[in-house]
Design a protein around this motif. Sequence first.
Motif, PDB file in Angstrom:
ATOM      1  N   GLY C 270       0.585 -11.779  -1.852  1.00 47.04           N
ATOM      2  CA  GLY C 270      -0.271 -10.788  -2.501  1.00 47.04           C
ATOM      3  C   GLY C 270      -0.922  -9.894  -1.478  1.00 47.04           C
ATOM      4  N   ILE C 271      -1.412 -10.510  -0.416  1.00 42.47           N
ATOM      5  CA  ILE C 271      -2.119  -9.705   0.579  1.00 42.47           C
ATOM      6  C   ILE C 271      -1.148  -8.786   1.320  1.00 42.47           C
ATOM      7  N   VAL C 272       0.065  -9.280   1.565  1.00 43.35           N
ATOM      8  CA  VAL C 272       1.057  -8.407   2.204  1.00 43.35           C
ATOM      9  C   VAL C 272       1.288  -7.179   1.320  1.00 43.35           C
ATOM     10  N   ILE C 273       1.450  -7.429   0.016  1.00 39.78           N
ATOM     11  CA  ILE C 273       1.700  -6.302  -0.884  1.00 39.78           C
ATOM     12  C   ILE C 273       0.518  -5.337  -0.898  1.00 39.78           C
ATOM     13  N   GLY C 274      -0.685  -5.898  -0.989  1.00 39.54           N
ATOM     14  CA  GLY C 274      -1.873  -5.044  -0.990  1.00 39.54           C
ATOM     15  C   GLY C 274      -1.945  -4.207   0.271  1.00 39.54           C
ATOM     16  N   VAL C 276       0.516  -3.392   2.374  1.00 32.58           N
ATOM     17  CA  VAL C 276       1.594  -2.404   2.459  1.00 32.58           C
ATOM     18  C   VAL C 276       1.250  -1.209   1.577  1.00 32.58           C
ATOM     19  N   ARG C 277       0.740  -1.511   0.386  1.00 38.31           N
ATOM     20  CA  ARG C 277       0.408  -0.426  -0.517  1.00 38.31           C
ATOM     21  C   ARG C 277      -0.688   0.457   0.055  1.00 38.31           C
ATOM     22  N   SER C 278      -1.702  -0.205   0.567  1.00 41.17           N
ATOM     23  CA  SER C 278      -2.839   0.547   1.068  1.00 41.17           C
ATOM     24  C   SER C 278      -2.469   1.369   2.310  1.00 41.17           C
ATOM     25  N   ILE C 296      10.642  -4.014   1.693  1.00 38.62           N
ATOM     26  CA  ILE C 296      10.223  -5.137   2.539  1.00 38.62           C
ATOM     27  C   ILE C 296      10.633  -6.450   1.893  1.00 38.62           C
ATOM     28  N   LEU C 297      10.462  -6.515   0.576  1.00 39.69           N
ATOM     29  CA  LEU C 297      10.849  -7.727  -0.146  1.00 39.69           C
ATOM     30  C   LEU C 297      12.321  -8.044   0.085  1.00 39.69           C
ATOM     31  N   ILE C 298      13.165  -7.006  -0.048  1.00 40.87           N
ATOM     32  CA  ILE C 298      14.600  -7.239   0.105  1.00 40.87           C
ATOM     33  C   ILE C 298      14.894  -7.722   1.523  1.00 40.87           C
ATOM     34  N   VAL C 299      14.292  -7.048   2.501  1.00 38.00           N
ATOM     35  CA  VAL C 299      14.580  -7.410   3.891  1.00 38.00           C
ATOM     36  C   VAL C 299      14.111  -8.842   4.174  1.00 38.00           C
ATOM     37  N   ILE C 300      12.916  -9.177   3.706  1.00 39.40           N
ATOM     38  CA  ILE C 300      12.411 -10.521   3.982  1.00 39.40           C
ATOM     39  C   ILE C 300      13.301 -11.569   3.324  1.00 39.40           C
TER      40      ILE C 300
END
Lengths: 455, 390, 317
Positions: C270-274, C276-278, C296-300
């Motif tokens: 969640g924090i990674v997404i937050g 990245v978005r920010s 990023i999700l796909i690469v990870i």
Amino acid sequence: MANPRMKAIVSYPPAIMQNLSRRNITGYLLVGLFFAGALPCLSGCGESTGQSKPEPATSVAVSTDNAATSGIIRIVSSLPRTGSAKLQTDTMVNGIKLALDEAAYKVGDFSLELEDRDDATAATGDWTPDAEGDNARQAANDPDVMVYIGPYNSGAAKVSMPILNRAGLLMISPANTAVGLTKPGLGEPDEPAIYRPTGKKNYARVVPADDLQGTCAAEWAKDMGIKTVYILDDNSFYGKGIAEMFRQRCNELEIDVLGHDSIDTKAQEFRSKMTSIKALKPDLLYYGGTTQTKGGQICKDMVAAGLKCKLMVPDGCMENAFIQAAGPENANERVYVTFGGVPPENQTGRGKEFVERYKKRFGFMPEAYAIYSYEATNAALEAIRKAGKKDRAAIIEAAFAIKDFPGALGNWSFDENGDTTLHKLSGNIVRSGKFEFVRLLGDGNQQKPMGDQKK
Amino acid sequence: MNPSQKPPTRFLKRWDVLVLAVFVFYPFACSLTRTVFPSWAGPTFGNALGDQLSTLFIFSILALGLNVAVGYTGLLQLGIAAFFGIGVYITGILRVPSYPFQLPFTAALVLSALGAALCGLVLGAPTLRLRGDYLALVTLGFGEVVKVTLRNLEEITAGTKGLNPIPPPHLPPWLAVPIGWLGIENSWETDYRLFYFLTLGILVIVIALLANLENSRLGRSWVAIREDELAATCMGINAPRAKLASFAASAGLAGLAGCLYATKLTTTADPNTYDFNRSIIILCCVILGGLGSLRGVLLGVLLLLGFDNIVSPQINSTLQSWLQHLGGGVQSSAVAERLLSFSNWRLMIFGLALVAIMRFRPEGLWPSARLQHELHWDEPRPPLPNSNSA
Amino acid sequence: MLTLLLAADSISGWQLFVQQCLNGLTYGALIALIALGYTMVYGIIGLINFAHGDLFMLGTFLTLTLINAFGLDTAASAWTVAISVAALLIVVALFCAVLNFSVDRLIYKPLRNAPKLAPLVSAIGVSFIFQNVGLLWKGPADLSVPKLISQRNLLGDSAITFTPSDAVLLVVVAAIMSGLTVLVKFTRLGKSMRAVSQDPVAAQLMGIHVERVIGSTFLIGGGLAGFAAVIYSMYIGTIGFQIGYINGLYAFTAAVLGGIGNIPGAVLGGIVIGMVRSLGSAYVEERWTAAIIFGILIVILIFRPSGLLGERMREKV
């Protein structure tokens, strides 16, 4: 074989089918060709016995000379009837109904019918190209349909315009403001010709286009003493178009444009964007978008991020749903709205009469666009009346010939592009949870559409 | 039942021919009705339905494409709409006047399918080692990335403005003449029957191809991989290659459907049209009808999308006009009005149908014989599943 | 990192960067809260509970209804605000927990032996039903939730804004994450959960009441959705019947990113997404952020197929 169901599926095909199925593809195609060939012949013969083929809908309507002078004329409206635009479109449909009511559902010897179609789906909550295309095609194919009122979204108009153009059906939009739909030279290079495959015009609108609104918004900002502005848009046909017009005018007026970005309308919050904008310290944030594309959240996140400048939005946010979404406490005294006309509360003369009749009939205030759908319907009725026959081409011709029409909005005409000659826009502010009229914008004074004007 | 027994492979059955005949005959039946009963059937009788049916044929092709990956090979693909969108945009780029290509329709059709298949390979290659839900998530993410990219690369895709107009196909003269004999007007805009037969024809060809593919070496290796990848590999199946082929075939069919869709719509529309929602609805059609079953998938599309696109608006307008007569224009409260509008119940009906069918027929309405047999081989079932499903 | 370099160039330099990180952290924590519900349910029965986002949406609707019904937004003192927020958290969490539990009993439970896609499609069906309930409940337009917690900057006049609602959000997420970790690691229920997630048959053989464990997981997951709903209503403040979809999508992405079935993983995701978005919004372009997140999700996933924390902690939930 353990499973009786499976047996049922396998079944016992007759010998001929079995033979066919051995040669899988060829067999399939053969049967298909057989049916495709034999059966249609039968019906083709049947058809040719009938007098003048009734099949292509348009040929009924277009055959000019013996067009009927009585019967049913159907008016189709195509608006997003589900999703968050519903509050707005409810009152728009009421506007259409009011106009039809006042004509007692009759023009000459024609009786009128309204078909209220939805171009949104519950699943998306917004208009979809499929639904708009379906509406347009069905209207095109129905020879009783003489007028198409709608759509609400400019993007939707791009889908239905070519279809209805080929069908030669009059289209009057009460709400589309994207420039390229009618005006050459301002949108994409080949607009609006690409929406008119037959080369003829069939699309008109009763709202001023965004070239006016965007530029007027910039001029208003200049008058307010704005020096620097940040521009956001919702990446839609409408929002991007109007933001672009606004930016061009800002450059001409030497308002400093600090940046221009599109938001992701699927995102839930824009606090980071607002934080970045805050660092640039603009005097004004301009958002080209609608209530449906997160206009309210933008306003809310400005407050949350501590961005204290003004917010200016176009007519797509001129609905109570916007204030509801933004929260009145956030929007008050902060949000400036430009609108291609005057809000219902501030209508004067015939417009005021409309609002009163509307309130009497439906019991509440109309939203901003109701008067436009009312006007569009009246223009359509006028065109039918003038054409005097149930003939799509004649009705289009009559509509484009409308001059000095004494409507609720004032006296106006359609120009050669199908745009209204009314160039009166208004600037509004949100105050104590309501839109409040501030001033007229643009060259509203040149046309002198109404007797008295509030300055 | 003995598992080595050859499953029924023949595709063409009596009922299939009948159904096909009904669809082929439909437009002519309508014009016949119109001529015979002009007072009862208006001059547009059946046109609207025929027009909507051709949209259903397009989505059938899309669903059949998805079925290749999910149904045959067991790769949970949640981004099929992306490939659909890629097909749409390839068609748009190759056909619109603002680009220099302006290829003929058939070329665009082939290139859309090939282009989408290529994208399928590009996505498939790095994700081969992912399994189950992780793969699903990558395809989902890919779908979102494609959507955002289509939206933002305005120089190429015209962003949310969409590429338009996409001209209708050009009928070669040798085809136009016999079609004229059938009473069909050579005008794609005013006569729905051209699109109707075009889409129906392509759908039939796709079905025929898939029916053959099902029993080909490749088709069987897909099923083997779905059942047990390890065992399949041990039996000498090149699993990566078969999976890639499945991905590519699936994407290619989606691209094909996309080309037809764009041509019918005459525009590429807004990239948001090709988002996760569409993937999910198509997936529902496939699962509801019966995974891996051609007939099931077609039935699923007919029921779900037929309901959403055809039946539901119809009921809604009927209900509204009925209520209008009843209520005499009295404005009821907002809540009552919400409850009385049928379109406000569409999702509910959709959801209940999905839940009920999964509850009572988890294999789908018309499952493939093979899957049905797998699911019911051990009836009555023991109380607990084997563990590796958790 | 590129973003850091870009930050140095920007106008208010490090302050802006800190502020963006803070924004990302709070938004990420919110996503994490929803993601925890996903991860719990997935961990135990391997079901992608598509209806979770919509359950959360119904929670936000209940929050708004309660606030309006009791006029909570007029509360004056800090104490009454604290009490009403606490009461909201409890009531909404209970509502969501019971709803989630009933859905499991009614709809998913009969499908435990069905093919894996059957519960998934049912979950999609439930998600549609929930959305429709929301539509009928509050109508199609977006609604604004009145602010309960003041927007005053806790850091005084500093250029960095940190409001009480940010603080409440971070505290609640931290508390819930540690609470859950303790629950899963050290309690009897947690032990049974881990056992069921590893092998339900073996767990049953060991005397664990599998259905009861699954039921409690749904209760906890629903409760988390309820907490998330209240916090979301306070923090973001705009709700509508479709918010379940996108929040659910991000939350699910977060859960998988961190390694699905893994509690700290969901929070990390969640924090990674937050973040990245920010940061993406601040230093790349707002309109590309969704593509960056999913990219990023796909690469990870390609390089770490079981998520960021998936391998280190083998046990699920």
